[in-house]
Design a protein around this motif. Structure first.
Motif, PDB file in Angstrom:
ATOM      1  N   LEU A 163       0.780  -1.257  -0.103  1.00  0.00           N
ATOM      2  CA  LEU A 163      -0.075  -0.139   0.030  1.00  0.00           C
ATOM      3  C   LEU A 163       0.847   1.311   0.088  1.00  0.00           C
ATOM      4  O   LEU A 163       0.694   2.318  -0.743  1.00  0.00           O
ATOM      5  CB  LEU A 163      -1.027  -0.002   1.344  1.00  0.00           C
ATOM      6  N   TYR A 164       1.975   0.976   0.946  1.00  0.00           N
ATOM      7  CA  TYR A 164       2.697   2.408   0.779  1.00  0.00           C
ATOM      8  C   TYR A 164       3.608   2.393  -0.526  1.00  0.00           C
ATOM      9  O   TYR A 164       3.475   3.613  -1.125  1.00  0.00           O
ATOM     10  CB  TYR A 164       3.623   2.419   1.972  1.00  0.00           C
ATOM     11  N   GLU A 165       4.333   1.531  -1.044  1.00  0.00           N
ATOM     12  CA  GLU A 165       5.255   1.742  -2.092  1.00  0.00           C
ATOM     13  C   GLU A 165       4.519   1.876  -3.295  1.00  0.00           C
ATOM     14  O   GLU A 165       5.091   2.487  -4.009  1.00  0.00           O
ATOM     15  CB  GLU A 165       5.979   0.297  -2.001  1.00  0.00           C
ATOM     16  N   SER A 166       3.322   1.368  -3.368  1.00  0.00           N
ATOM     17  CA  SER A 166       2.822   1.853  -4.637  1.00  0.00           C
ATOM     18  C   SER A 166       1.555   2.887  -4.649  1.00  0.00           C
ATOM     19  O   SER A 166       1.113   3.178  -5.622  1.00  0.00           O
ATOM     20  CB  SER A 166       1.636   0.264  -4.946  1.00  0.00           C
ATOM     21  N   SER A 167       1.130   3.155  -3.480  1.00  0.00           N
ATOM     22  CA  SER A 167       0.500   4.178  -3.213  1.00  0.00           C
ATOM     23  C   SER A 167      -1.157   4.113  -3.799  1.00  0.00           C
ATOM     24  O   SER A 167      -2.176   4.863  -4.056  1.00  0.00           O
ATOM     25  CB  SER A 167       0.784   5.564  -3.791  1.00  0.00           C
ATOM     26  N   ALA A 168      -1.442   2.738  -4.074  1.00  0.00           N
ATOM     27  CA  ALA A 168      -2.587   2.102  -4.381  1.00  0.00           C
ATOM     28  C   ALA A 168      -3.781   2.301  -3.039  1.00  0.00           C
ATOM     29  O   ALA A 168      -3.286   2.289  -2.317  1.00  0.00           O
ATOM     30  CB  ALA A 168      -2.668   0.818  -5.154  1.00  0.00           C
ATOM     31  N   ARG A 169      -4.793   2.225  -3.659  1.00  0.00           N
ATOM     32  CA  ARG A 169      -6.008   2.145  -2.714  1.00  0.00           C
ATOM     33  C   ARG A 169      -6.031   0.827  -2.070  1.00  0.00           C
ATOM     34  O   ARG A 169      -5.832  -0.270  -2.650  1.00  0.00           O
ATOM     35  CB  ARG A 169      -7.477   2.546  -3.452  1.00  0.00           C
ATOM     36  N   ALA A 170      -6.542   0.827  -0.914  1.00  0.00           N
ATOM     37  CA  ALA A 170      -6.521  -0.516  -0.231  1.00  0.00           C
ATOM     38  C   ALA A 170      -7.457  -1.459  -0.899  1.00  0.00           C
ATOM     39  O   ALA A 170      -7.271  -2.681  -1.208  1.00  0.00           O
ATOM     40  CB  ALA A 170      -6.791  -0.335   1.140  1.00  0.00           C
ATOM     41  N   GLU A 171      -8.609  -1.044  -1.212  1.00  0.00           N
ATOM     42  CA  GLU A 171      -9.460  -1.937  -2.042  1.00  0.00           C
ATOM     43  C   GLU A 171      -9.036  -2.484  -3.348  1.00  0.00           C
ATOM     44  O   GLU A 171      -9.423  -3.675  -3.624  1.00  0.00           O
ATOM     45  CB  GLU A 171     -10.930  -0.744  -2.364  1.00  0.00           C
ATOM     46  N   GLU A 172      -8.040  -1.681  -4.182  1.00  0.00           N
ATOM     47  CA  GLU A 172      -7.732  -2.136  -5.488  1.00  0.00           C
ATOM     48  C   GLU A 172      -6.552  -3.351  -4.960  1.00  0.00           C
ATOM     49  O   GLU A 172      -6.597  -4.288  -5.739  1.00  0.00           O
ATOM     50  CB  GLU A 172      -6.945  -1.010  -5.953  1.00  0.00           C
ATOM     51  N   VAL A 173      -5.804  -3.167  -4.096  1.00  0.00           N
ATOM     52  CA  VAL A 173      -4.758  -4.167  -3.791  1.00  0.00           C
ATOM     53  C   VAL A 173      -5.449  -5.418  -3.163  1.00  0.00           C
ATOM     54  O   VAL A 173      -4.896  -6.432  -3.552  1.00  0.00           O
ATOM     55  CB  VAL A 173      -3.776  -3.659  -2.653  1.00  0.00           C
ATOM     56  N   LEU A 174      -6.627  -5.219  -2.510  1.00  0.00           N
ATOM     57  CA  LEU A 174      -7.104  -6.400  -1.777  1.00  0.00           C
ATOM     58  C   LEU A 174      -7.823  -7.187  -2.826  1.00  0.00           C
ATOM     59  O   LEU A 174      -8.145  -8.360  -2.654  1.00  0.00           O
ATOM     60  CB  LEU A 174      -8.184  -5.943  -0.765  1.00  0.00           C
ATOM     61  N   MET A 175      -8.168  -6.702  -3.851  1.00  0.00           N
ATOM     62  CA  MET A 175      -8.764  -7.356  -4.985  1.00  0.00           C
ATOM     63  C   MET A 175      -7.754  -7.952  -5.866  1.00  0.00           C
ATOM     64  O   MET A 175      -8.310  -8.919  -6.856  1.00  0.00           O
ATOM     65  CB  MET A 175      -9.604  -6.374  -5.818  1.00  0.00           C
ATOM     66  N   LEU A 176      -6.627  -7.996  -5.767  1.00  0.00           N
ATOM     67  CA  LEU A 176      -5.565  -8.623  -6.368  1.00  0.00           C
ATOM     68  C   LEU A 176      -5.692 -10.051  -6.506  1.00  0.00           C
ATOM     69  O   LEU A 176      -5.999 -10.665  -5.235  1.00  0.00           O
ATOM     70  CB  LEU A 176      -4.289  -8.344  -6.146  1.00  0.00           C
ATOM     71  N   ASP A 177      -5.560 -10.843  -7.553  1.00  0.00           N
ATOM     72  CA  ASP A 177      -5.488 -12.096  -7.684  1.00  0.00           C
ATOM     73  C   ASP A 177      -3.995 -12.680  -7.898  1.00  0.00           C
ATOM     74  O   ASP A 177      -3.063 -11.649  -8.690  1.00  0.00           O
ATOM     75  CB  ASP A 177      -6.434 -13.024  -8.588  1.00  0.00           C
ATOM     76  N   VAL A 178      -3.635 -13.674  -7.554  1.00  0.00           N
ATOM     77  CA  VAL A 178      -2.044 -14.184  -7.936  1.00  0.00           C
ATOM     78  C   VAL A 178      -1.729 -14.054  -9.499  1.00  0.00           C
ATOM     79  O   VAL A 178      -0.539 -13.415  -9.719  1.00  0.00           O
ATOM     80  CB  VAL A 178      -1.887 -15.538  -7.399  1.00  0.00           C
ATOM     81  N   PRO A 179      -2.421 -14.271 -10.296  1.00  0.00           N
ATOM     82  CA  PRO A 179      -2.328 -14.161 -11.574  1.00  0.00           C
ATOM     83  C   PRO A 179      -1.897 -12.698 -12.077  1.00  0.00           C
ATOM     84  O   PRO A 179      -1.368 -12.468 -13.274  1.00  0.00           O
ATOM     85  CB  PRO A 179      -3.351 -14.543 -12.582  1.00  0.00           C
ATOM     86  N   ASP A 180      -2.557 -11.883 -11.365  1.00  0.00           N
ATOM     87  CA  ASP A 180      -2.322 -10.228 -11.707  1.00  0.00           C
ATOM     88  C   ASP A 180      -0.992  -9.856 -11.313  1.00  0.00           C
ATOM     89  O   ASP A 180      -0.638  -8.617 -11.756  1.00  0.00           O
ATOM     90  CB  ASP A 180      -3.351  -9.521 -10.914  1.00  0.00           C
ATOM     91  N   LEU A 181      -0.265 -10.592 -10.749  1.00  0.00           N
ATOM     92  CA  LEU A 181       1.035 -10.118 -10.133  1.00  0.00           C
ATOM     93  C   LEU A 181       2.038 -10.369 -11.316  1.00  0.00           C
ATOM     94  O   LEU A 181       2.172 -11.496 -11.996  1.00  0.00           O
ATOM     95  CB  LEU A 181       1.522 -10.800  -9.026  1.00  0.00           C
ATOM     96  N   ASP A 182       2.877  -9.471 -11.362  1.00  0.00           N
ATOM     97  CA  ASP A 182       4.417  -9.808 -12.275  1.00  0.00           C
ATOM     98  C   ASP A 182       5.508  -9.618 -11.086  1.00  0.00           C
ATOM     99  O   ASP A 182       6.061  -8.452 -11.191  1.00  0.00           O
ATOM    100  CB  ASP A 182       4.211  -8.680 -13.349  1.00  0.00           C
ATOM    101  N   ALA A 183       5.535 -10.398 -10.615  1.00  0.00           N
ATOM    102  CA  ALA A 183       6.651 -10.454  -9.417  1.00  0.00           C
ATOM    103  C   ALA A 183       7.974  -9.961  -9.981  1.00  0.00           C
ATOM    104  O   ALA A 183       8.830  -9.206  -9.346  1.00  0.00           O
ATOM    105  CB  ALA A 183       6.766 -11.791  -8.611  1.00  0.00           C
ATOM    106  N   ALA A 184       8.591 -10.506 -11.005  1.00  0.00           N
ATOM    107  CA  ALA A 184       9.778 -10.252 -11.825  1.00  0.00           C
ATOM    108  C   ALA A 184       9.944  -8.824 -11.951  1.00  0.00           C
ATOM    109  O   ALA A 184      11.029  -8.265 -11.790  1.00  0.00           O
ATOM    110  CB  ALA A 184      10.104 -11.047 -13.046  1.00  0.00           C
TER     111      ALA A 184
END
Length: 210
Positions: A41-62
């Motif tokens: 939340l801090y590093e991305s400055s995204a809204r909490a609701e946006e981050v909590l709706m993330l699914d694993v396939p949405d991530l690009d960890a690399a």
């Protein structure tokens, strides 16, 4: 004669936190789920609701980024930094499906399948529960407890203090209007004092050579 006692002022949940206070929060002893959420939340400055709706396939960890659904339905990319990147693998523990942030218990039958991890059977962590946990962990800090929104607010303010351009601030915030950035771009007292010191002509003047 009855004397009226002034009620203590409630914590100001609308202002940015100092960098030291953010560091204190991110350094709290807490489960991996909470630590990843707070860092993201801090590093991305995204809204909490946006981050909590993330699914694993949405991530690009690399590449340390993810696709979120912004307020209003637009799809956008958020990015995080080293703190989140180091903690995220521990939270996912090899999972490739389901919500990123899960509850501690199995989901009730009434929970929609899209909000359930098929591997563990646990449900997506709700905003209400995430906010309650954050409040609990930050109650003991000065002027606490704090809100999840203050992590977003603080990051945007700190970025503005560090000289981030308007386009970068708009990308960080997900806003499409410059006017919406006004409350986040207000420089804190800490940032103002730092700017004054760094821009003091006398401090930058080289000592005379003898």
């Amino acid at each position: 004669m009855v004397r009226l006692r002034a009620r203590p002022a409630p914590p100001d949940t609308s202002k940015a936190l100092s960098r030291q206070r953010v560091a204190d929060i991110l350094g709290l002893v807490a489960p991996p789920r909470e630590r990843v959420l707070w860092h993201m939340l801090y590093e991305s400055s995204a809204r909490a609701e946006e981050v909590l709706m993330l699914d694993v396939p949405d991530l690009d960890a690399a590449n340390r980024c993810a696709v979120v659904t912004r307020k209003g339905g637009a799809r956008d990319v958020i990015a995080w930094q080293t703190g989140t990147a180091r903690l995220l693998p521990r939270l996912l523990a090899g999972r490739r499906t389901g919500p990123v942030f899960l509850t501690d218990r199995r989901a009730k039958p009434s929970v929609a399948l899209v909000d359930v991890d098929p591997t563990t059977g646990r449900a997506r962590l709700s905003y209400r529960r995430a906010a309650e946990l954050f409040e609990t962990h930050t109650t003991g800090l000065d002027d606490g407890p704090y809100t999840l929104h203050q992590l977003r607010h603080s990051r945007l303010t700190h970025a503005a203090e560090d000289g981030a351009s308007t386009p970068i601030l708009m990308k960080l915030s997900g806003h499409t209007s410059v006017r919406s950035l006004a409350k986040y771009a207000r420089i804190s007292d800490e940032g103002f004092v730092k700017w004054q010191a760094e821009n003091d002509p006398a401090a930058r003047r080289r000592p005379d050579r003898r």
